[in-house]
Design an enzyme around this catalytic site. Structure first.
Site, short mmCIF file in Angstrom:
data_model
loop_
_atom_site.label_atom_id
_atom_site.label_comp_id
_atom_site.label_asym_id
_atom_site.label_seq_id
_atom_site.Cartn_x
_atom_site.Cartn_y
_atom_site.Cartn_z
N TRP A 63 0.87 -1.17 0.00
CA TRP A 63 0.00 0.00 0.00
C TRP A 63 0.92 1.23 0.00
O TRP A 63 1.38 1.67 1.06
CB TRP A 63 -0.92 -0.02 1.22
N ASN A 98 7.52 -10.82 3.48
CA ASN A 98 8.12 -10.66 4.80
C ASN A 98 9.48 -11.36 4.88
O ASN A 98 10.00 -11.85 3.89
CB ASN A 98 7.16 -11.15 5.90
N TRP A 499 7.05 -4.37 11.33
CA TRP A 499 6.01 -4.75 10.39
C TRP A 499 5.14 -5.87 10.98
O TRP A 499 4.73 -6.79 10.29
CB TRP A 499 6.60 -5.12 9.03
N HIS A 500 4.85 -5.72 12.30
CA HIS A 500 4.02 -6.68 13.02
C HIS A 500 2.80 -5.99 13.64
O HIS A 500 2.53 -6.16 14.84
CB HIS A 500 4.83 -7.36 14.14
N ALA A 534 -4.39 -10.76 12.24
CA ALA A 534 -3.65 -10.34 13.43
C ALA A 534 -4.40 -9.31 14.26
O ALA A 534 -4.02 -9.05 15.41
CB ALA A 534 -2.28 -9.79 13.05
#
Length: 564
Positions: A63, A98, A499-500, A534
């Protein structure tokens, strides 16, 4: 036609759901992904590679306009600026771009979920699903699966980088023992990292591992890519479908809508559909379907900082296509109330895909069990507008103090005499907007990187001055270690994420104002609406979040199939 399950978001979780639910030929499933298709026939080389350093920089995979506020300043005098925050926008989601790490977290993480109201999500409930996911090529026994869709392995003796190997031996000498199995019993030490790659040594995103050619041929499964879910449709409080826009706009009606768009875009989609804090939605002119004040709250991340070192030629990675995160260091901060293994460092053989990155190894630290919480808010009801994302990292002082501790420990490890001759200048590092900008492929950036890498190799005794002038902009590691105020300011200013993102539609007990969904993912106050990604995590696990997210999807799929 009314389908049984409309899955909005084809990331790590959405692909799992689509595969598992469509295995029942009596159910019709539609999977919608905003990004492009990724299959075994058309996977790009940068995504196929087990070195992920280019895939997440490609704006065609993310994005591209999404930004986030990272750190948190207690004084209004300190400026806060948004940074680009890379989130996947392609089939397979984060599993397609990832770092491939395949760890689960601590048993205590899942006991905490249960204590926070996610009944049935304890370690004994989740472990069978972790085993179901994997085919571990290195270890067997009660903590390892053998026949799952994701193959798990560790770097071999022949392939491990000399820098990573030396750092592990240095840490071992410093009291952090080398252990065999990152996914074995939960204990501190250093481990070769568990990585999800195929037997051919390539990335295996869920868009390949779960959405195999056979699965994609199922007549009851439709996969729609390059199509955005504008909003969920409601009849009263019952979700009945969604409005989609893309190459061709359409409305899909469904008996159940499952939102799997990730911890940032899931709450944004819910809010622009009328599910969220009523006052905030009214301000945006969004009609309220369900007043749910917790949507978008409880945003979590693993705050990060790094220590790096120049690598002499004999210490550099031998194969530029090799995975870079070859080992990890798990340790305990000793902070009162913090669990064992609350700190993590990725031991990186290189710090970037380019020529400068090849010349630098890193200890990339993060707070494995963070306490700071942020928020995702709707910026506009327009589905083309990104939400406002504020992680408020380090707003809890416990996270700040532990990152400072990590920087000190990293400095001591890389400066250890046992590392002499195996590394050059040691310096503080971070994934800053400046670093990210220079890493983007392009002619001008290539010239800059090529010049700097050449100068680093020939600088000799002037190398420390060059590093501090061109890389750290005057900041020295010793200067930070000698001045606690300077160290605090450095960490506050340069803290990043991993990036979690997680937690923004958390599971919990009925009646808990902090809970958005039931422990089976059903949105409280709405019918026919679930969340599965998540976002559901009540607290952040001590792990890279991809494997826990896949585990969540496996469990939610079973809940759906069981009618729960």
């Amino acid at each position: 036609m009314i389908v049984d399950h409309l899955i909005l978001g084809g990331g790590s979780a959405g692909c799992v759901l689509a595969a598992r639910l469509s295995a029942d030929p009596g159910r019709t499933v539609v999977l919608v992904e905003a990004g492009r298709n990724i299959s075994a026939d058309d996977i790009p080389d940068a995504i196929r590679s087990r070195y992920p350093g280019r895939a997440y920089l490609d704006t065609g995979n993310i994005w591209a306009r999404l930004t986030a506020l990272m750190g948190y300043a207690r004084s209004n005098a300190a400026p806060r600026t948004s940074r680009r925050y890379e989130q996947a926008k392609l089939l397979g989601g984060g599993s397609a771009i990832n770092a491939l790490m395949a760890n689960r977290g601590a048993p205590a993480d899942y006991a905490e979920w249960q204590a926070l109201g996610a009944d049935g999500w304890g370690w004994d409930d989740c472990l069978p699903y972790f085993l179901q996911i994997e085919a571990d090529r290195d270890f067997s026994g009660p903590l390892h699966g053998r026949d799952g869709p994701l193959t798990i392995r560790r770097i071999s003796d022949a392939r491990i980088s000399p820098f990573v190997d030396r750092v592990m031996k240095t840490l071992d000498r410093r009291g952090h023992p080398i252990r065999a199995d990152q996914n074995g019993p939960w204990e501190d030490g250093t481990f070769r990292g568990a990585v999800a790659v195929s037997d051919a040594g390539e990335r295996l995103p869920t868009s390949l591992a779960y959405l195999t050619a056979e699965v994609r041929r199922r007549p009851n499964l439709r996969i729609v890519t390059e199509c955005v879910a504008d909003r969920i449709l409601f009849e009263g409080r019952q979700a009945v479908g969604a409005v989609l826009s893309g190459a061709a706009s359409e409305t899909v009606r469904a008996r159940e809508v499952i939102v799997s768009a990730g911890a940032i875009h899931t709450p944004a989609l819910l809010m622009r559909s009328g599910v969220g804090p009523a006052n905030d939605l009214a301000t945006m002119g969004v009609p309220v379907a369900v007043d749910s004040g917790a949507v978008g709250r409880n945003l979590m991340e693993h705050p990060s900082i790094a220590v790096a070192a120049y690598l002499p030629p004999h210490m550099r990675v031998r194969d530029p296509a090799e995975h870079h995160e070859q080992a990890i260091w798990r340790f305990s901060s000793g902070l009162e109330g913090a669990p064992q293994g609350d700190m993590h460092a990725a031991i990186l053989s290189r710090s970037g895909w380019h020529s400068v990155g090849l010349r630098m190894g890193s200890l990339f630290f993060w707070v494995n069990k963070s306490y700071s919480r942020g928020v995702v808010r709707l910026a506009s009801p327009d589905p083309r507008a990104e939400p406002d994302v504020d992680f408020r990292m380090l707003s809890d002082a416990r996270d700040l103090e532990r990152l400072k501790l990590a920087l000190r420990m990293g400095a001591a490890a890389l400066s250890d005499p046992f590392m002499d001759g195996h590394r050059g200048t040691v310096f503080p590092s971070s994934y800053s907007p400046r670093v990210a900008k220079v890493a983007v492929p392009g002619t001008w950036n290539a010239l800059q990187r090529g010049l700097l890498s050449g100068l680093l190799d020939v600088a000799g005794p002037l190398r420390p001055a060059l590093v501090h002038a061109a890389v750290t902009l005057g900041t020295t590691l010793q200067g930070l270690l000698d001045d606690d105020d300077a160290l605090t300011e450095f960490v506050r200013r340069h803290v990043g994420g991993t990036w979690h993102p997680s937690g923004t539609c958390r599971m919990g007990a009925a009646g808990d104002p902090a809970a958005v969904t039931s422990p089976t993912g059903q949105v409280y106050g709405a019918g026919g609406l679930r969340v599965c990604d998540a976002s559901l995590m009540p607290s952040i696990p001590c792990a890279n979040t991809n494997i826990p997210t896949i585990m969540i999807a496996e469990r939610i799929a079973d809940f759906v199939l069981d009618g729960r």
